[in-house]
Design a protein around this motif. Sequence first.
Motif, short mmCIF file in Angstrom:
data_model
loop_
_atom_site.label_atom_id
_atom_site.label_comp_id
_atom_site.label_asym_id
_atom_site.label_seq_id
_atom_site.Cartn_x
_atom_site.Cartn_y
_atom_site.Cartn_z
N ASN A 109 0.82 -1.22 0.00
CA ASN A 109 0.00 0.00 0.00
C ASN A 109 0.85 1.27 0.00
OD1 ASN A 109 -2.56 -1.35 0.04
ND2 ASN A 109 -2.19 -1.82 2.21
N ILE A 110 1.94 1.22 -0.78
CA ILE A 110 2.84 2.36 -0.92
C ILE A 110 2.73 2.88 -2.35
CG2 ILE A 110 5.25 3.12 -0.86
CD1 ILE A 110 5.67 0.69 1.14
N THR A 111 2.45 4.15 -2.51
CA THR A 111 2.28 4.77 -3.83
C THR A 111 3.64 4.99 -4.47
OG1 THR A 111 0.25 5.88 -3.17
CG2 THR A 111 1.43 6.81 -5.06
N PRO A 112 3.90 4.43 -5.66
CA PRO A 112 5.18 4.68 -6.33
C PRO A 112 5.18 5.99 -7.10
CG PRO A 112 3.91 3.02 -7.53
CD PRO A 112 3.07 3.45 -6.37
N ILE A 113 6.27 6.72 -6.99
CA ILE A 113 6.52 7.89 -7.82
C ILE A 113 7.76 7.54 -8.64
CG2 ILE A 113 7.18 10.34 -7.88
CD1 ILE A 113 5.42 9.01 -4.83
N VAL A 114 7.62 7.45 -9.96
CA VAL A 114 8.66 6.84 -10.80
C VAL A 114 9.37 7.90 -11.64
CG1 VAL A 114 9.16 5.16 -12.61
CG2 VAL A 114 7.40 4.66 -10.88
N THR A 115 10.70 7.94 -11.50
CA THR A 115 11.55 8.83 -12.28
C THR A 115 12.16 8.05 -13.44
OG1 THR A 115 12.08 10.08 -10.28
CG2 THR A 115 13.53 10.41 -12.18
N LEU A 116 12.13 8.65 -14.62
CA LEU A 116 12.62 7.97 -15.83
C LEU A 116 14.07 8.29 -16.15
CD1 LEU A 116 9.34 8.51 -17.82
CD2 LEU A 116 10.28 6.29 -17.19
N HIS A 117 14.56 9.44 -15.73
CA HIS A 117 15.96 9.82 -15.98
C HIS A 117 16.51 10.52 -14.75
CE1 HIS A 117 19.44 12.06 -17.58
NE2 HIS A 117 19.48 11.14 -18.52
N HIS A 118 17.43 9.86 -14.06
CA HIS A 118 18.04 10.44 -12.86
C HIS A 118 19.57 10.51 -13.08
CE1 HIS A 118 17.34 11.30 -8.40
NE2 HIS A 118 18.62 11.53 -8.60
N PHE A 119 19.97 11.38 -13.99
CA PHE A 119 21.37 11.73 -14.30
C PHE A 119 22.12 10.73 -15.18
CE2 PHE A 119 21.66 14.26 -10.04
CZ PHE A 119 20.98 15.31 -10.61
N THR A 120 21.75 9.45 -15.18
CA THR A 120 22.57 8.46 -15.88
C THR A 120 22.05 8.17 -17.28
OG1 THR A 120 21.30 6.64 -14.93
CG2 THR A 120 23.27 7.35 -13.73
N ASN A 121 22.98 7.79 -18.18
CA ASN A 121 22.66 7.45 -19.57
C ASN A 121 23.33 6.14 -19.96
OD1 ASN A 121 21.33 10.08 -20.44
ND2 ASN A 121 23.32 10.84 -19.76
N PRO A 122 22.69 5.35 -20.83
CA PRO A 122 23.37 4.15 -21.34
C PRO A 122 24.62 4.52 -22.12
CG PRO A 122 21.01 4.15 -21.90
CD PRO A 122 21.34 5.51 -21.38
N LEU A 123 25.62 3.65 -22.07
CA LEU A 123 26.87 3.91 -22.81
C LEU A 123 26.63 4.08 -24.29
CD1 LEU A 123 29.58 1.61 -21.17
CD2 LEU A 123 29.55 4.12 -21.28
N TRP A 124 25.76 3.25 -24.88
CA TRP A 124 25.51 3.35 -26.31
C TRP A 124 24.91 4.71 -26.68
CZ3 TRP A 124 20.66 4.55 -27.78
CH2 TRP A 124 19.59 4.20 -26.94
N PHE A 125 24.10 5.26 -25.78
CA PHE A 125 23.48 6.57 -26.02
C PHE A 125 24.54 7.67 -26.02
CE2 PHE A 125 21.09 10.34 -24.37
CZ PHE A 125 20.20 10.49 -25.42
N VAL A 126 25.50 7.55 -25.11
CA VAL A 126 26.60 8.52 -25.05
C VAL A 126 27.46 8.42 -26.31
CG1 VAL A 126 28.70 9.15 -23.80
CG2 VAL A 126 26.63 8.50 -22.54
N GLN A 127 27.69 7.21 -26.77
CA GLN A 127 28.55 7.00 -27.94
C GLN A 127 27.96 7.55 -29.23
OE1 GLN A 127 29.00 2.77 -27.50
NE2 GLN A 127 30.51 2.97 -25.83
N ILE A 128 26.63 7.71 -29.28
CA ILE A 128 26.02 8.27 -30.50
C ILE A 128 25.69 9.75 -30.35
CG2 ILE A 128 25.09 6.03 -31.23
CD1 ILE A 128 22.32 7.02 -30.28
N GLY A 129 26.17 10.38 -29.27
CA GLY A 129 26.01 11.83 -29.16
C GLY A 129 25.18 12.31 -27.99
N SER A 130 24.52 11.41 -27.27
CA SER A 130 23.78 11.75 -26.06
C SER A 130 22.79 12.89 -26.33
CB SER A 130 24.77 12.09 -24.95
OG SER A 130 24.14 12.25 -23.70
N TRP A 131 22.66 13.80 -25.37
CA TRP A 131 21.65 14.86 -25.45
C TRP A 131 22.08 16.04 -26.30
CZ3 TRP A 131 17.04 13.53 -24.07
CH2 TRP A 131 16.87 12.50 -23.14
#
Length: 415
Positions: A109-131
Amino acid sequence: MVNGIMWFMLKFPANFLWGAATSAYQVEGDNSNCDWWEWEKNTGFKQPSANACRHYELYPEDFDLVKQLHHNAHRLSIEWSRVEPDKGDFSAEEIFHYQKVILALKERNITPIVTLHHFTNPLWFVQIGSWQAKSKGNYFLEYVEQIVDALSENVTYWVTFNEPLVYLYYSYILGDWPPQEKSIFTAKKVIDNIISTHVKAYKIIHDIYRRKNLPRPYVSIAKNTQAFMPCIPSPGNKLAAFLRDRFYNLELISILKRKKSLDYIGINYYSRGLVELNGWGLDHLFMDTCQKNHSRLKKNSMGWDIYPQGLLDVLLEFKKFGLPLFILENGICTPDDNLRWDYIREHLQKVHLAMKQGIDVLGYLYWSLLDNFEWDKGFTPRFGLIDVDYNTYKRTIRKSAVNYGEVCRTGILEE
């Protein structure tokens, strides 16, 4: 009246959300497929995240403690690099893991609050240019669609990005965090891309809920805030404090509100910013702080001023946006657990005062549930309601957690 002393009690609404927060990389351990793990390895960091708190495997026991402490809400994040270890390759096993994590909260009975991006990125995403490239945000949106579709039936509250300007500042202005690019030009591209991606993610999340005929979700970002004030009330210091408040605290929320992509405003607040100019360039106006130790306030173990009034000031200032506010992070790192409880109590007093003045506050989440890996500070800062022995991974509930838990149970704060 107790022993001749008047005892005041502050009552919070019955539906108020009480709890604490974590982020995946800081507590799970062994997130070896992301940019922070690579940063630790490449910099020879002395306290690498390694097993962190082993929350990835110990989450049921940790959530038992959450329940024991009477929390009715918990904020956590999804580790993108686990869910999509290679570009376009989504792991059914890892998605199932996070489904189990969410169900473990719901069963208690605990309500989840879900974060999708908390500072970290996959390595493959960084290798193709990231943000840095506008089109790359589409990869994040594909991940959002996968996760939200998988978790939507058990999640109402979503946070797309945690503290975008903190990420920007340390990664692209100072260049300390990965990818360690020190460029104002690049920073501008990154924040524009994150804003654009949030707006699209907001629409995707709402579309999924409509398609599945689910009650509407609540989507926001977690906006780090500070109470900026002049160290000495000179015209220059006043101007700099005003500009920082306008651009650091308010501008991003103003943009997202205009784009109709916020259902509530997530507030992270820890401390004030004491402004003292050493020059008149933009870097001085936006970055100079007091270096002469003029502050006489108590501090946390990283030297941040303890200033509960600042949380009230921030909440009152954000009232103009006409949206509910949700305190997603507020906490202190300290070896003094009495100071931790004082910090929580005094900030909750200000939250209650804000609500008495008409501010719609949905809930309060302490940072953090557990002692954890605190990015470039390693494991030394102790933010947790729960002590973690990093040799044995034994959890020990602190007295401050018990005191806070009683507030969570009763909805009453004794002054």
